[in-house]
Design a protein around this motif. Structure first.
Motif, PDB file in Angstrom:
ATOM      1  N   ILE A  68       0.881  -1.175   0.000  1.00 46.94           N
ATOM      2  CA  ILE A  68       0.000   0.000   0.000  1.00 46.94           C
ATOM      3  C   ILE A  68       0.914   1.219   0.000  1.00 46.94           C
ATOM      4  O   ILE A  68       1.793   1.343   0.860  1.00 46.94           O
ATOM      5  N   GLU A  69       0.738   2.078  -0.990  1.00 47.58           N
ATOM      6  CA  GLU A  69       1.556   3.295  -1.024  1.00 47.58           C
ATOM      7  C   GLU A  69       1.034   4.288   0.007  1.00 47.58           C
ATOM      8  O   GLU A  69      -0.156   4.249   0.360  1.00 47.58           O
ATOM      9  N   SER A  70       1.907   5.186   0.456  1.00 45.49           N
ATOM     10  CA  SER A  70       1.395   6.220   1.359  1.00 45.49           C
ATOM     11  C   SER A  70       1.905   7.591   0.945  1.00 45.49           C
ATOM     12  O   SER A  70       3.043   7.731   0.491  1.00 45.49           O
ATOM     13  N   PHE A  71       1.036   8.560   1.060  1.00 41.50           N
ATOM     14  CA  PHE A  71       1.365   9.958   0.762  1.00 41.50           C
ATOM     15  C   PHE A  71       1.059  10.741   2.032  1.00 41.50           C
ATOM     16  O   PHE A  71      -0.088  10.754   2.491  1.00 41.50           O
ATOM     17  N   TYR A  72       2.089  11.372   2.579  1.00 44.21           N
ATOM     18  CA  TYR A  72       1.892  12.131   3.807  1.00 44.21           C
ATOM     19  C   TYR A  72       1.634  13.596   3.471  1.00 44.21           C
ATOM     20  O   TYR A  72       2.497  14.244   2.846  1.00 44.21           O
ATOM     21  N   GLY A  73       0.493  14.135   3.846  1.00 39.76           N
ATOM     22  CA  GLY A  73       0.225  15.547   3.601  1.00 39.76           C
ATOM     23  C   GLY A  73      -1.214  15.909   3.900  1.00 39.76           C
ATOM     24  O   GLY A  73      -2.050  15.053   4.218  1.00 39.76           O
ATOM     25  N   ASP A  74      -1.489  17.207   3.783  1.00 40.53           N
ATOM     26  CA  ASP A  74      -2.775  17.790   4.178  1.00 40.53           C
ATOM     27  C   ASP A  74      -3.617  18.010   2.918  1.00 40.53           C
ATOM     28  O   ASP A  74      -3.150  18.668   1.981  1.00 40.53           O
ATOM     29  N   VAL A  75      -4.827  17.508   2.921  1.00 42.73           N
ATOM     30  CA  VAL A  75      -5.672  17.705   1.737  1.00 42.73           C
ATOM     31  C   VAL A  75      -6.079  19.176   1.570  1.00 42.73           C
ATOM     32  O   VAL A  75      -6.553  19.558   0.502  1.00 42.73           O
ATOM     33  N   CYS A  76      -5.866  19.984   2.618  1.00 45.27           N
ATOM     34  CA  CYS A  76      -6.127  21.426   2.472  1.00 45.27           C
ATOM     35  C   CYS A  76      -4.982  22.125   1.733  1.00 45.27           C
ATOM     36  O   CYS A  76      -5.085  23.305   1.414  1.00 45.27           O
ATOM     37  N   ASP A  77      -3.886  21.398   1.497  1.00 47.84           N
ATOM     38  CA  ASP A  77      -2.748  21.929   0.742  1.00 47.84           C
ATOM     39  C   ASP A  77      -2.948  21.505  -0.723  1.00 47.84           C
ATOM     40  O   ASP A  77      -2.691  20.352  -1.087  1.00 47.84           O
ATOM     41  N   TYR A  78      -3.417  22.446  -1.548  1.00 46.03           N
ATOM     42  CA  TYR A  78      -3.835  22.076  -2.900  1.00 46.03           C
ATOM     43  C   TYR A  78      -2.671  21.501  -3.724  1.00 46.03           C
ATOM     44  O   TYR A  78      -2.848  20.519  -4.453  1.00 46.03           O
ATOM     45  N   GLU A  79      -1.482  22.107  -3.614  1.00 38.45           N
ATOM     46  CA  GLU A  79      -0.348  21.624  -4.429  1.00 38.45           C
ATOM     47  C   GLU A  79      -0.044  20.172  -4.085  1.00 38.45           C
ATOM     48  O   GLU A  79       0.186  19.337  -4.955  1.00 38.45           O
ATOM     49  N   PHE A  80      -0.049  19.876  -2.789  1.00 37.05           N
ATOM     50  CA  PHE A  80       0.204  18.491  -2.364  1.00 37.05           C
ATOM     51  C   PHE A  80      -0.869  17.552  -2.934  1.00 37.05           C
ATOM     52  O   PHE A  80      -0.573  16.506  -3.507  1.00 37.05           O
ATOM     53  N   LEU A  81      -2.108  17.947  -2.795  1.00 36.93           N
ATOM     54  CA  LEU A  81      -3.197  17.054  -3.212  1.00 36.93           C
ATOM     55  C   LEU A  81      -3.177  16.847  -4.728  1.00 36.93           C
ATOM     56  O   LEU A  81      -3.296  15.709  -5.217  1.00 36.93           O
ATOM     57  N   ALA A  82      -2.997  17.922  -5.464  1.00 32.49           N
ATOM     58  CA  ALA A  82      -2.983  17.821  -6.924  1.00 32.49           C
ATOM     59  C   ALA A  82      -1.815  16.937  -7.369  1.00 32.49           C
ATOM     60  O   ALA A  82      -1.969  16.081  -8.258  1.00 32.49           O
ATOM     61  N   ALA A  83      -0.640  17.123  -6.735  1.00 35.57           N
ATOM     62  CA  ALA A  83       0.531  16.313  -7.105  1.00 35.57           C
ATOM     63  C   ALA A  83       0.268  14.842  -6.800  1.00 35.57           C
ATOM     64  O   ALA A  83       0.663  13.943  -7.564  1.00 35.57           O
ATOM     65  N   THR A  84      -0.426  14.579  -5.699  1.00 36.12           N
ATOM     66  CA  THR A  84      -0.722  13.194  -5.326  1.00 36.12           C
ATOM     67  C   THR A  84      -1.665  12.547  -6.347  1.00 36.12           C
ATOM     68  O   THR A  84      -1.460  11.395  -6.761  1.00 36.12           O
ATOM     69  N   ILE A  85      -2.668  13.288  -6.758  1.00 38.04           N
ATOM     70  CA  ILE A  85      -3.620  12.762  -7.755  1.00 38.04           C
ATOM     71  C   ILE A  85      -2.885  12.504  -9.075  1.00 38.04           C
ATOM     72  O   ILE A  85      -3.074  11.451  -9.717  1.00 38.04           O
ATOM     73  N   CYS A  86      -2.006  13.421  -9.492  1.00 37.53           N
ATOM     74  CA  CYS A  86      -1.258  13.242 -10.741  1.00 37.53           C
ATOM     75  C   CYS A  86      -0.323  12.043 -10.636  1.00 37.53           C
ATOM     76  O   CYS A  86      -0.163  11.274 -11.580  1.00 37.53           O
TER      77      CYS A  86
END
Ligand code: NAD
Ligand code: USQ
Length: 425
Positions: A68-86
């Motif tokens: 299971i991959e993990s991404f540590y970060g806040d979904v209120c941080d748009y750059e983090f969330l967008a990068a994770t989705i990409c």
């Protein structure tokens, strides 16, 4: 299917991530561990000793061979969330990553503001990230039955056919949320519905009832995979609290008359409902709403069931009727529809004596970790400011000043709301 589980380190999210991984899906967890931080803020800890996410994922991989991959970060941080989705390119995103306690949202202004910003902004960011980078991805969003409140008519699944002044329409079911937390969910629902309409996103809004239980087949595989089991007055939900109270010989804390009726479900059904939603995606532009619970009970009946199950185990259990700290109807009509997930294949685990036994046995196993002072409700809906620390004992205040960190939670406290880190489990 590639499924991103936002909030995958939490109670529902952890069990769901493991279940979906076990079913053969490619899963990523996205979380900022803020839930572990709230335990420290409230000087509470889950009944069960949960491990840091990196340990959990390592053990899962060694037991099953699944990563299971993990991404540590806040979904209120748009750059983090967008990068994770990409980066992960999910086919479905399951969104659990919100502040989910009604009492937490009612502590004071700061907690109300935090809850609404965290929840509404996080969901809005996700909608924009999907629109910009993954418009065909299916959003499976956790809403709540509490969005509807307790109207004196049957509750439909999301929409109601209305005839008014000779004209007919099918409209969103009226919402009467009972806390700043529940209000945040209503706002999310509106934003989701709106973006399905304007951008053609596909979404399933799951109005979940109160979840009970802690074990699923996957979390039971090893002690290191154990799930959270909250029992404190802020994050503990009613049936989980009653089982622990019975196990440690405390009276069950029924608020008010106990006629408050809600929809309930076993956490094993939560994970299956999510799978069903993912397997049957909404169409482009469609915003579906399913009521996700399997049985409805009033609080008084739950208390009686716990008393009876406790008696069979040789426990003597009393019931206390405390003044209701919330503003809610204490006796009311309640009939909520919940057939759509069943029609799609859900086979419910209904509440049984054996489940209550097993919850009480887990509570007995970890009873040394229970802080009985956390049973009394300390957040009063009628007050604009509730200082929980003033109401706690001296010991609690001392330890608040010097929080005890365990199981890597200090690490997550320090890192919370900093930039993202990606790792493979
Ligand atoms: P939880 O608090 O145990 O888990 C939520 C997880 O989301 C935590 O791991 C937390 O760290 C993470 N999170 C919160 N805000 C975040 C942010 N801004 N960025 C990244 N991660 C963040 O809650 P839960 O009980 O698992 O509930 C999950 C969802 O299901 C919530 O949306 C809740 O409203 C909904 N729900 C829960 C219940 C229930 O009985 N537990 C019932 C109905 C609906
Ligand atoms: N209650 C008691 N005694 C207790 C705790 C609660 O009588 O010790 C009563 C409450 O007054 C309320 C009912 O039990 O009438 C349910 O309370 P809860 O704390 O179990 O659940 P709630 O605050 O509604 O919130 C939980 C989750 C939330 C989710 C919601 C689903 O924390 O994330 O959205 O259940 S629902 O209730 O359908 O809105």
């Amino acid at each position: 299917m590639k499924i991103a589980v936002l909030g995958g380190d939490g109670y529902c999210g952890w069990a769901t991530a493991l279940y979906l991984s076990n079913q053969g899906h490619s899963v990523a967890i996205v979380d900022n561990f803020v839930r572990r931080q709230w335990d420290h803020e409230l000087n509470a800890q889950t009944l069960t000793p949960i491990r840091p996410l990196s340990d959990r994922l390592r053990v899962w991989q060694s037991l099953t061979g699944k990563t299971i991959e993990s991404f540590y970060g806040d979904v209120c941080d748009y750059e983090f969330l967008a990068a994770t989705i990409c980066d992960f390119e999910p086919d479905a995103v399951v969104h659990f990553a919100e502040q989910r306690s009604a009492p937490y949202s009612m502590i004071d202004r700061n907690h109300a503001v935090f809850t609404q910003v965290n929840n509404v902004v996080g969901t809005l960011n996700l909608l924009f990230a999907l629109r910009e980078h993954r418009p065909d991805c299916h959003l499976v969003k956790l809403g709540t039955m509490g969005e509807y409140g307790t109207p004196n008519i049957d509750i439909e699944e999301g929409y109601i056919a209305i005839e008014h002044n000779g004209r007919k329409d099918v409209l969103p079911f009226p919402k009467q949320p009972g806390s700043f937390y529940h209000l945040s969910k209503v706002h999310d629902s509106h934003n989701i519905m709106f973006t399905c309409k304007i951008w053609g996103l596909r979404a399933t809004d799951l109005n979940q009832g109160v979840v009970y239980g802690t074990m699923t087949d996957e979390t039971a595989m090893d002690e290191a995979l154990i799930n959270r089991f909250d029992y404190d007055d802020v994050f503990g939900t009613v049936l989980n609290r009653f089982c622990i109270q019975a196990a440690i010989g405390q009276p069950l804390t029924v608020y008010g008359k106990g006629g408050q009726t809600r929809g309930f479900l076993d956490i094993r059904d939560t994970v299956r409902c999510i799978e069903i939603a993912c397997d049957n995606p909404a169409g482009r532009g469609e915003c579906r709403v399913y009521n996700q619970f399997t049985e409805q009970f009033c609080v008084r009946d739950l208390a009686d069931m716990v008393v009876a199950a406790g008696r069979k185990m040789g426990l003597s259990v009393d019931i206390d009727h405390l003044q209701d700290p919330r503003v809610e109807a204490e006796d009311h009509y309640y009939n909520a529809k919940h057939s759509k997930l069943i029609e799609l294949g859900l086979q419910p685990h209904y509440l049984s004596d054996s489940l209550l036994d097993s919850l009480m046995n887990i509570a007995i196993k970890y009873k040394d970790r229970v802080d009985a002072s956390l049973m009394f409700p300390q957040v009063n809906w009628r007050e604009p400011r509730n200082d929980r620390r003033l109401q706690m004992g001296k010991t609690a205040r001392t330890s608040l000043a010097a929080p005890r960190f365990e199981n890597g939670a200090a690490e997550s406290l320090v890192r919370a709301r900093t930039k993202s880190v990606r790792s493979k489990g």
